[in-house]
Design a protein around this motif. Structure first.
Motif, PDB file in Angstrom:
ATOM      1  N   ARG A  65      58.839  53.934  40.520  1.00 22.75           N
ATOM      2  CA  ARG A  65      57.366  53.899  40.425  1.00 22.75           C
ATOM      3  C   ARG A  65      56.894  54.111  38.989  1.00 22.75           C
ATOM      4  O   ARG A  65      55.727  53.904  38.682  1.00 22.75           O
ATOM      5  N   ASP A 108      49.909  54.904  49.889  1.00 26.19           N
ATOM      6  CA  ASP A 108      50.195  54.754  48.461  1.00 26.19           C
ATOM      7  C   ASP A 108      51.678  54.961  48.144  1.00 26.19           C
ATOM      8  O   ASP A 108      52.270  54.210  47.366  1.00 26.19           O
ATOM      9  N   GLU A 109      52.281  55.984  48.750  1.00 26.34           N
ATOM     10  CA  GLU A 109      53.693  56.281  48.449  1.00 26.34           C
ATOM     11  C   GLU A 109      54.588  55.086  48.786  1.00 26.34           C
ATOM     12  O   GLU A 109      55.456  54.700  48.005  1.00 26.34           O
ATOM     13  N   ASP A 112      53.842  52.077  46.553  1.00 24.00           N
ATOM     14  CA  ASP A 112      54.275  52.334  45.176  1.00 24.00           C
ATOM     15  C   ASP A 112      55.787  52.153  45.008  1.00 24.00           C
ATOM     16  O   ASP A 112      56.233  51.541  44.047  1.00 24.00           O
ATOM     17  N   LYS A 116      55.331  48.153  44.168  1.00 23.28           N
ATOM     18  CA  LYS A 116      55.085  48.315  42.729  1.00 23.28           C
ATOM     19  C   LYS A 116      56.407  48.539  41.993  1.00 23.28           C
ATOM     20  O   LYS A 116      56.617  48.010  40.899  1.00 23.28           O
TER      21      LYS A 116
END
Ligand code: NAP
Length: 247
Positions: A65, A108-109, A112, A116
């Motif tokens: 990340r 999000d975790e 990510d 991402k």
């Protein structure tokens, strides 16, 4: 030794599918960079196992990340082995919950790490691959990214996103001699699936035509093929390894 002289980075390879991929690519002759998000016994053990199998290996702690961690991992590969020829975006996590209970941080975790992280690693590795006009990028997605799954809104979205990323990179970098493909495993026996309730496992098994769960080696064998020159004319594809679960 079809990958002799090549260097492969496999993210999330301290255990499970990533570990099996690292071993396979190493056995095919590649220099191997293994990775975990934090120092762990598993990472150390995998490094020792690879060394014992005669593989040139270096272990890196890098959180996919974080751009600075990713760049440090790529630099380690280049400084140790001189290039990056193969990138396997394998690091992944789950935070399974019904959507109504899923928090913003659960979302999000997972996005990510799974999506991402793959973008950051692909961008950093591509800089080197573009200069050398060759490279193989293999993204580990999931059948869940194709068919969806209750309690996995975040995970399915991240894996579907990874398929879009794969196809876009394949189109963008084909002219630079870089192939980008995805592998969509079904149910593979690892720590990730160990924690699932027995009834969920049984339900999966009933729906798998081959009537068995997959092994990390089932996935690693196909990564080995996609990383080799034999797969030079394959790009932008999603290959299912699932015993027929999704077809
Ligand atoms: P696993 O056993 O839980 O291993 C996950 C690996 O990812 C570990 O090495 C872990 O290392 C690493 N990791 C997690 N977060 C990271 C981060 N932020 N940065 C770097 N590394 C990180 O999982 P697995 O079952 O082998 O799954 C591997 C991949 O296959 C995942 O992308 C998963 O979504 C996908 N997949 C699995 C299945 C299955 O049935 N098992 C099915 C379809 C797809 P640390 O502990 O050091 O963080």
């Amino acid at each position: 030794m079809q990958l002799k002289g090549k260097t492969a980075i496999i993210t999330g390879s301290s255990r499970g599918i990533g570990r099996a991929i690292a071993l396979k690519l190493g056995q095919m002759g590649a220099n191997v960079v293994i990775n975990g998000s934090s120092p762990s016994e598993a990472l150390k053990k995998t490094e020792e196992e690879l060394k014992a199998a005669g593989v040139n290996v270096v272990a890196t702690v890098a959180d996919v990340r974080k751009i600075e961690d990713v760049e440090a991992m790529i630099n380690t590969a280049v400084n140790t082995f001189g290039s990056v020829d193969i990138l396997v975006n394998n690091a992944g996590i789950t935070r399974d919950k019904l959507m109504m209970r899923m928090t913003e941080s659960d979302w999000d975790e997972v996005l990510d790490v799974n999506l991402k992280g793959a973008f950051l690693c692909t961008k950093a590795a591509s800089k080197i691959m573009m200069k050398q006009k060759s490279g193989k990028i293999i993204n580990i997605t999931s059948v869940v990214g194709v068919i969806g799954n209750p309690s996995q809104t975040n995970y399915a979205a991240s894996k579907a996103g990874l398929i879009g990323l794969t196809k876009s990179i394949a189109k963008e970098l084909a002219s630079r001699g870089i192939n980008c493909n995805a592998i969509a495993p079904g149910f593979i026996e690892t720590e990730m699936t160990d924690v699932l309730p027995e009834n969920v496992k049984e339900n999966y098994l009933n729906n798998i035509p081959q009537k068995r769960f997959g092994t990390p080696e089932d996935v690693a064998n196909v990564v080995g093929f996609l990383a080799s020159e034999e797969a030079n004319y394959i790009t932008g594809q999603v290959i299912h390894i699932d015993g027929g679960l999704v077809m």
